[in-house]
Design a protein around this motif. Structure first.
Motif, PDB file in Angstrom:
ATOM      1  N   ASN A  66      -7.415 -10.452 -12.482  1.00 20.44           N
ATOM      2  CA  ASN A  66      -8.350  -9.486 -11.913  1.00 20.44           C
ATOM      3  C   ASN A  66      -9.172 -10.132 -10.795  1.00 20.44           C
ATOM      4  O   ASN A  66      -9.390  -9.545  -9.743  1.00 20.44           O
ATOM      5  CB  ASN A  66      -9.258  -8.940 -13.011  1.00 20.44           C
ATOM      6  CG  ASN A  66      -9.905  -7.638 -12.663  1.00 20.44           C
ATOM      7  OD1 ASN A  66      -9.565  -6.989 -11.677  1.00 20.44           O
ATOM      8  ND2 ASN A  66     -10.859  -7.238 -13.475  1.00 20.44           N
ATOM      9  N   ARG A  70      -8.164  -9.054  -7.020  1.00 19.23           N
ATOM     10  CA  ARG A  70      -9.093  -8.018  -6.581  1.00 19.23           C
ATOM     11  C   ARG A  70     -10.498  -8.527  -6.303  1.00 19.23           C
ATOM     12  O   ARG A  70     -11.346  -7.767  -5.863  1.00 19.23           O
ATOM     13  CB  ARG A  70      -9.172  -6.921  -7.648  1.00 19.23           C
ATOM     14  CG  ARG A  70      -7.859  -6.242  -7.866  1.00 19.23           C
ATOM     15  CD  ARG A  70      -7.926  -5.289  -9.045  1.00 19.23           C
ATOM     16  NE  ARG A  70      -6.582  -4.905  -9.429  1.00 19.23           N
ATOM     17  CZ  ARG A  70      -5.833  -5.562 -10.302  1.00 19.23           C
ATOM     18  NH1 ARG A  70      -6.296  -6.633 -10.897  1.00 19.23           N
ATOM     19  NH2 ARG A  70      -4.618  -5.140 -10.588  1.00 19.23           N
ATOM     20  N   TYR A 122     -13.399  -3.659 -11.673  1.00 14.14           N
ATOM     21  CA  TYR A 122     -12.070  -3.059 -11.756  1.00 14.14           C
ATOM     22  C   TYR A 122     -11.670  -3.005 -13.220  1.00 14.14           C
ATOM     23  O   TYR A 122     -11.602  -4.025 -13.895  1.00 14.14           O
ATOM     24  CB  TYR A 122     -11.037  -3.866 -10.964  1.00 14.14           C
ATOM     25  CG  TYR A 122      -9.641  -3.312 -11.121  1.00 14.14           C
ATOM     26  CD1 TYR A 122      -9.239  -2.208 -10.392  1.00 14.14           C
ATOM     27  CD2 TYR A 122      -8.749  -3.867 -12.029  1.00 14.14           C
ATOM     28  CE1 TYR A 122      -7.973  -1.677 -10.541  1.00 14.14           C
ATOM     29  CE2 TYR A 122      -7.481  -3.348 -12.193  1.00 14.14           C
ATOM     30  CZ  TYR A 122      -7.094  -2.255 -11.450  1.00 14.14           C
ATOM     31  OH  TYR A 122      -5.843  -1.727 -11.601  1.00 14.14           O
TER      32      TYR A 122
END
Length: 132
Positions: A66, A70, A122
């Motif tokens: 993650n 991102r 996210y």
């Protein structure tokens, strides 16, 4: 070629950071995410096999993925981190006997809390187990 000492230092720092990250799973005021990210960075520089193991790990792998893909954290990490910062800084400000130090702690808290809260969140819509 990397110096053996540099490789050893980065590997040792990565292992220590990972140990603190693991402890953070069980200790509510010790943050897991920053220590796991630090361990990953250390292992990238020193020990690719430990880095691959960390990326493939069922607990730490998604967190690292993650962040690497991102530059984001999950909403659960954001909530736990926010609560931990509020609790620890509140306790520190309450315990410190000097007013100027209290003000300094409060200003530092505000600064890092704003920075932390600006990290994107996210959360995947569904976990992979739910898709089967």
């Amino acid at each position: 070629m990397k110096s053996r000492i540099v490789v050893w230092l980065f590997t040792t720092a990565g292992i220590l950071a990972l140990g603190l990250g693991i402890a953070g799973i069980f200790l509510p005021l010790l943050p897991t995410t920053p220590f796991v990210l630090l361990a990953s960075a250390c292992f990238i520089k020193s020990n690719p096999s430990l880095h691959r193991w960390l990326i493939a790990h069922p607990v730490f792998g998604p967190l690292l993925e993650n962040w690497q893909e991102r530059r984001a954290i999950s909403s659960q990490v954001r909530l736990r981190g926010s609560v931990a910062m509020i609790v620890t800084f509140s306790f520190s400000i309450w315990m410190v006997p000097y007013f100027k130090v209290k003000i300094g702690l409060l200003l530092f808290f505000i600064m890092i809390f704003i920075i932390f809260r600006r990290i994107p969140v996210y959360d995947p819509v569904a976990k992979s187990e739910e898709n089967h």
